[in-house]
Write an enzyme that holds these catalytic residues in place. Structure first.
Site, PDB file in Angstrom:
ATOM      1  N   ASP A 200     -33.568  -0.635  -5.102  1.00 16.70           N
ATOM      2  CA  ASP A 200     -34.987  -0.313  -5.034  1.00 16.70           C
ATOM      3  C   ASP A 200     -35.416  -0.095  -3.578  1.00 16.70           C
ATOM      4  OD1 ASP A 200     -37.579  -0.284  -6.494  1.00 16.70           O
ATOM      5  OD2 ASP A 200     -38.042  -2.004  -5.237  1.00 16.70           O
ATOM      6  N   GLU A 242     -32.625   4.389  -4.405  1.00 11.67           N
ATOM      7  CA  GLU A 242     -33.892   5.106  -4.410  1.00 11.67           C
ATOM      8  C   GLU A 242     -34.264   5.345  -2.952  1.00 11.67           C
ATOM      9  OE1 GLU A 242     -38.499   4.372  -5.871  1.00 11.67           O
ATOM     10  OE2 GLU A 242     -37.381   2.747  -4.960  1.00 11.67           O
TER      11      GLU A 242
END
Ligand code: GLC
Length: 555
Positions: A200, A242
């Site tokens: 993330d 990401e």
């Protein structure tokens, strides 16, 4: 080429809490997911990525974690998690989880201790400033819903940094103990059998935040450390990061193959939406040209929709407006001034031809496809829910109570309301009905993914573009030792035909393997190729039997 399973994978992203409830409390859970693994196996995906499963106050759909070494009690136990890994692996499915280590919840015991005293052993695990930072809004991610990135904490008597919401204090990555802890978290879940992690907010994880510094330095060497930890513990594990960053930055995340093996292709995602809006392939070609060459061992992941908004932040003003006008004209469909908080089917007017074409396009593009739960049946969104929750409604399994998601007696217990009524309601859109119908979108997905897995060239081959002379038609060749595939996709609502001419990689007669309808056989010279409105064709140009022996694993 050594085997790299992730180059030939199909990844399915899901939220456990909205997938399947097994105990009637209204919240999806791991035993429920285990029960639905056969749906995933039949769909043809090879890897699931679970959105955060850890204990959390759930103020950001689980991305605010209070314990990295446990499972949220509402979702089940660590025992259930290991059972999930076992049952998934039995079906040839790998499991990845989110690794959310840029920040913790403010309720995490580390932060509670850190704020309580300057002498806390955890004080330096977070990013503090004793003076009021000159820019309290430095690098905000959720404008309109987040006021600042620095917040004064009364208990600590200091300002703490939070890239995201104020209840998500950033961890201080400059502290070696924090990095060691992250490596321990990686090791823990690998030991339990995960195949890897979706990292993330990667750019924020590696930045050295300092008050008043708008563009903090990023330490890419940490990615090398994480990757080493990963591969020493499990040789074939991957990190899928990401990182929605500029092209020049992007390449640094791969390094020369020793940093991260896989990144989402955000540039391609945004330009694909522009291309769909214009019914022209130009923006996709531009994105492919802009996508940097990456080391042989690395891979991009493609996606249309994920659990967040469609982030159009890298398009320029008028391009941005074009996509808004086509797919999210109403302000309530828009978010953070840069994105669209809708699922794909409603964005495309629930037009079956366009939905199929969009996924055929995604699967034809270079990279590993990632799809979002519910998109295989064309689920809709609920714009009455706040922010990104609009696309996080319960999976629609059947036309029975609560869409078969939960047996709870009370609607109010459901994690989120089920979409009911109208063209996207569970009464109309659900797995059971579509499973029985060979012409359904679900049946289409099953066929498409089956064929995709038979064509490993799409994920592992070298991809090149051929000019069709038609602005709306994309033609890509994927060439690998196992063979060569030609993918043709028409983004426009009118059909056409075009000549390509014989290709060097061809051997024998070309064979149509997948298309939106029956087309006349394509000629050996690849001329007069027909393509219908929103049509797509996958054509095998060569097949080398035996070339995959001992290397590729199949999708
Ligand atoms: C990532 C996630 C998003 C989350 C944020 C904070 O951007 O995709 O859902 O809110 O990180 O963890």
């Amino acid at each position: 080429m050594p085997e790299r399973w992730f180059r030939q994978a199909v990844i399915y992203c899901l939220d456990v809490d909205t997938f399947q409830d097994s105990n009637g409390d209204g919240v999806g859970d791991l035993p429920g997911l285990i029960d639905r693994l056969d749906h995933l196996a039949r769909l043809g995906i090879t890897c699931v990525w679970l959105n955060p499963i850890h204990p959390s106050p759930d103020r950001d759909d689980g991305y605010d974690i209070t314990d990295f070494y446990a499972v949220h009690p509402a979702l089940g136990s660590l025992g259930d998690f290991v059972e999930l890994i076992h049952q998934s692996n039995n079906r040839g499915i790998r499991v990845m989880i989110d690794l959310v280590v840029n920040h913790t919840s403010d309720q995490h015991p580390w932060f509670q201790s850190a704020r309580s005293s300057p002498d806390s052993p955890y004080r330096d695990w977070y990013v503090w400033s004793l003076d009021e930072p000159s820019d309290l809004r430095q690098g905000m991610v959720f404008p309109g819903y987040q006021d600042t990135t620095w917040t004064f904490d009364d208990e600590a008597g200091a300002w703490y940094y939070h890239r995201f919401y104020d209840f998500q204090p950033d961890l201080n990555m400059a502290n070696p103990r924090v990095r060691q802890e992250i490596e321990k978290i990686i090791g823990f879940w690998l030991q339990l059998g995960v195949a890897g992690f979706r990292l993330d907010a990667a750019p924020f994880v590696i930045e050295l935040t300092e008050p008043g510094v708008a563009e903090p330095r990023r330490d890419f060497s940490w990615l090398e450390d994480f990757n080493k930890q990963l591969s020493w513990r499990r040789g074939d594990a991957v990190i899928l990061a990401e990182a929605n960053v500029e092209r020049e930055e992007l390449i640094k995340y791969f390094g020369d193959g020793h940093r991260l093996p896989m990144l989402f292709n955000f540039i391609l995602n945004q330009r694909t939406f522009l291309a769909l809006a214009r019914e022209e392939v130009g923006p996709i070609l531009q994105a492919l040209a802009e996508t940097p060459a990456i080391p042989d061992t690395c891979q991009f992941a493609t996606f249309l929709r994920n659990h967040d908004e469609v982030d159009l932040g890298r398009l320029v003003g008028h391009e941005h407006d074009e996509v808004f006008a086509a797919f999210g004209p109403d302000p309530k469909m828009q978010l953070y001034g840069r994105g669209i908080r809708r699922r794909l089917a409603p964005m495309l007017g629930n037009d079956r031809r366009r939905i199929e074409m969009a996924y055929a396009l995604q699967f034809s593009l270079p990279g590993t496809p990632v799809i979002r739960y519910g998109d295989e049946i064309g689920m809709g969104d609920d714009l009455s829910l706040p922010e990104r929750n609009a696309m996080r409604t319960p999976m629609q399994w059947s036309n029975t109570r609560h869409a078969g998601f939960s047996t709870s007696s009370r609607k109010s217990d459901l994690r989120r309301p089920v979409i009911s009524g109208g063209e996207f309601g569970f009464e109309t859109v659900n797995v059971v009905d579509q499973q029985r119908d060979p012409t359904s979108l679900l049946s289409w997905f099953q066929r498409a993914l089956l064929i995709l897995r038979e064509c490993p060239e799409f994920g592992a081959g070298k991809c090149s573009y051929i000019d069709t002379g038609r602005r709306s038609v994309l033609a890509l060749i994927h060439d690998a030792p196992s063979g060569a595939m030609l993918a043709v996709v028409n983004l426009a609502h009118t059909g056409c035909s075009f000549d390509l001419g014989r290709q060097q990689c061809q051997d024998g007669s070309p064979i149509d393997v997948f298309a939106d309808k029956n087309y006349p056989n394509v000629t050996d010279n690849l001329d007069g190729i027909e393509i219908g409105p929103f049509g797509y064709r996958w054509i095998r140009l060569r097949r080398t039997i035996g070339a995959r022996a001992g290397s590729a694993s199949g999708r």
